[in-house]
Scaffold this motif. Structure first.
Motif, PDB file in Angstrom:
ATOM      1  N   TYR A   1      68.140  70.153  38.494  1.00 13.53           N
ATOM      2  CA  TYR A   1      67.289  71.273  38.910  1.00 13.53           C
ATOM      3  C   TYR A   1      66.999  71.108  40.397  1.00 13.53           C
ATOM      4  CZ  TYR A   1      62.929  73.822  39.763  1.00 13.53           C
ATOM      5  OH  TYR A   1      61.965  74.635  40.297  1.00 13.53           O
TER       6      TYR A   1
ATOM      7  N   LEU B   1      70.419  74.179  37.523  1.00 15.30           N
ATOM      8  CA  LEU B   1      69.411  75.232  37.614  1.00 15.30           C
ATOM      9  C   LEU B   1      68.945  75.325  39.061  1.00 15.30           C
ATOM     10  CD1 LEU B   1      67.312  74.180  34.484  1.00 15.30           C
ATOM     11  CD2 LEU B   1      69.323  75.676  34.565  1.00 15.30           C
TER      12      LEU B   1
ATOM     13  N   THR C   1      60.997  79.570  38.111  1.00 11.55           N
ATOM     14  CA  THR C   1      60.640  78.282  37.514  1.00 11.55           C
ATOM     15  C   THR C   1      59.530  78.444  36.481  1.00 11.55           C
ATOM     16  OG1 THR C   1      61.353  77.009  39.434  1.00 11.55           O
ATOM     17  CG2 THR C   1      59.709  75.988  38.022  1.00 11.55           C
TER      18      THR C   1
END
Length: 438
Positions: free
Chosen positions: A97, A149, A209
């Protein structure tokens, strides 16, 4: 703090992740979480560190072992990727991420370390981390499920820094689409070429997020549905101006929070320290054992796990653990490892020389790669490389051969993990160097 070489050290900010009662997942899940906020040449973002903290907590709550890295420069980001590459060996799920600045240039996506600044075209590869490096690292562990991500499509402050020419194409807003390989998902905060919202007064995190964390903790919801719900929520919060986007080539179903038979017991994910203290390294049978396995003591290692010398055979085994094949060759100049240049260290020739040897035990090594140019090399570029780089040294032989070297002194004491990190670092430096001088 981990010693790198000659007493140098790398500092990464590592967050403390809260724990409570979690669901144990019958999978080994490992995540690397980046949050870059305090940019030196591009101003400061408002919520990326909080995004990274909260995402780390959320991933831990669904069974991930989490490595949290904040406000990292390029070397620190690369170092984190190197450690992550080792951590995901044998994992079932590998996830990266990223929250921070990102940009697209000439069709290639880049993540922005806090040290990044943009001059001409050549500085892009020097200053920024290619998304392709992240993708390759995530896929290297062979996990069944790989995820990247990206909350990295904020306003691009580097556009104003670009020294454009008539032939140069400036960076584009947002990120370019990436076709995920089989077994991998790439998810973006917004659709290609557009910007994402940081959040504002009504949200503690960026919209993407916050929505993703909300839906990934819903029990029994499969990944594809999680992403659809995330997209719906972000569009609702942004009045349709931000549309999360993804490309997936995953096979099978994945649940962040399983339910029913997939829910095993109470458990908590662990926090992987991004700057582990030097201890007994357990990469292969030559350097010790991992996870409680026992091996014979190694004569080249101190009880603390710090080595002061290495044999060519041990170095060859370490390279094999990193996916590099090599052969041991002897010459009048000494012993050399000739490394297969089809691996992650490019070059027309790649090798390792051994120095300060007492029998087979050698106190220092030199990693090198060589490139043949079709025209005389620009010595100013070579000198500029040596001025700007702290790790590897460039030189020129016979006008057309560019040589890059990295010296590693073991006499002061390093771990095998340190050496593995440096081999990975040299691979990325060699790739940069090839585009820099040729």
């Amino acid at each position: 703090m981990r010693n790198i070489v000659l007493g140098s050290a790398l500092a990464l900010a590592v967050g403390t992740v809260a724990t409570s009662a979690f669901a144990e997942i019958d999978q080994r899940r490992v995540a690397l979480v980046f949050g870059n906020q305090s940019y030196r040449y591009a101003g400061e973002l408002s919520q990326t560190l909080h995004d990274a903290d909260e995402m780390a907590r959320t991933l831990q709550s669904v069974g991930f072992d989490v490595m949290l890295v904040q406000d990292a420069d390029k070397r620190e980001m690369q170092q984190a990727l190197n450690q992550f590459r080792r951590e995901i060996r044998g994992a079932d799920v590998a996830l990266v991420y990223y929250s921070g600045h990102g940009m697209e240039f000439d069709g290639e996506n880049y993540l922005a370390p806090i040290s990044a600044r943009l001059g001409d075209r050549r500085t892009v590869d020097q200053e920024f981390l290619p998304l392709s490096d992240v993708m390759e690292t995530v896929e290297s562990g062979g996990a069944a499920f790989n995820m990247v991500l990206l909350d990295a499509c904020r306003n691009n402050p580097f556009l104003d820094q670009m020294e454009t020419t008539r032939s140069a194409v400036p960076p584009s807003p947002g990120l370019a689409p990436v076709m995920a390989p089989v077994g991998t998902l790439v998810a973006y905060a917004t659709s290609p070429g557009t910007y994402a919202w940081e959040g504002g007064e009504d949200h503690d995190n960026s919209l993407f997020t916050e929505a993703l964390m909300l839906h990934m903790t819903e029990p029994g919801v499969e990944l594809a549905q999680t992403l659809r719900e995330t997209r719906r929520t972000v569009m609702e919060w942004s009045d349709g101006e931000q549309v999360p986007w993804e490309h997936s080539a995953m096979i099978g179903e994945f649940f962040f929070m399983p339910a029913g038979e997939q829910l095993v017991a109470a458990n908590e994910g662990t926090v992987i320290d991004a700057v582990e203290e030097a201890g007994v390294f357990t990469q292969s049978s030559l350097f010790g054992a991992r996870d409680g396995q026992q091996t014979e003591p190694q004569t080249q290692a101190r009880p603390s796990g710090v080595m002061t010398s290495v044999t060519p055979e041990a170095m060859q085994a370490l390279l094999a653990d990193l996916g590099l094949t090599s052969s041991i060759e002897a010459s009048d100049d000494g012993v050399e490892l000739v490394v297969d240049n089809t691996g992650f260290i490019p070059g027309d020739g790649v090798g390792i020389w051994f120095f300060d040897c007492d029998g087979q035990q050698c106190g220092s090594i030199q990693i090198w790669s060589l490139y043949e140019s079709q025209r005389p090399l620009d010595l100013r570029q070579v000198n500029r490389w040596n001025t700007e780089q702290r790790w590897s040294i460039a030189s020129v032989e016979e006008d057309r051969y560019a040589v890059l070297t990295l010296d590693v002194n073991l006499i002061g004491g390093v771990t095998a993990e340190n050496i593995a990190d440096l081999v990975q670092l040299f691979g990325s430096q060699s790739e940069e160097f090839r585009g820099y001088v040729l």
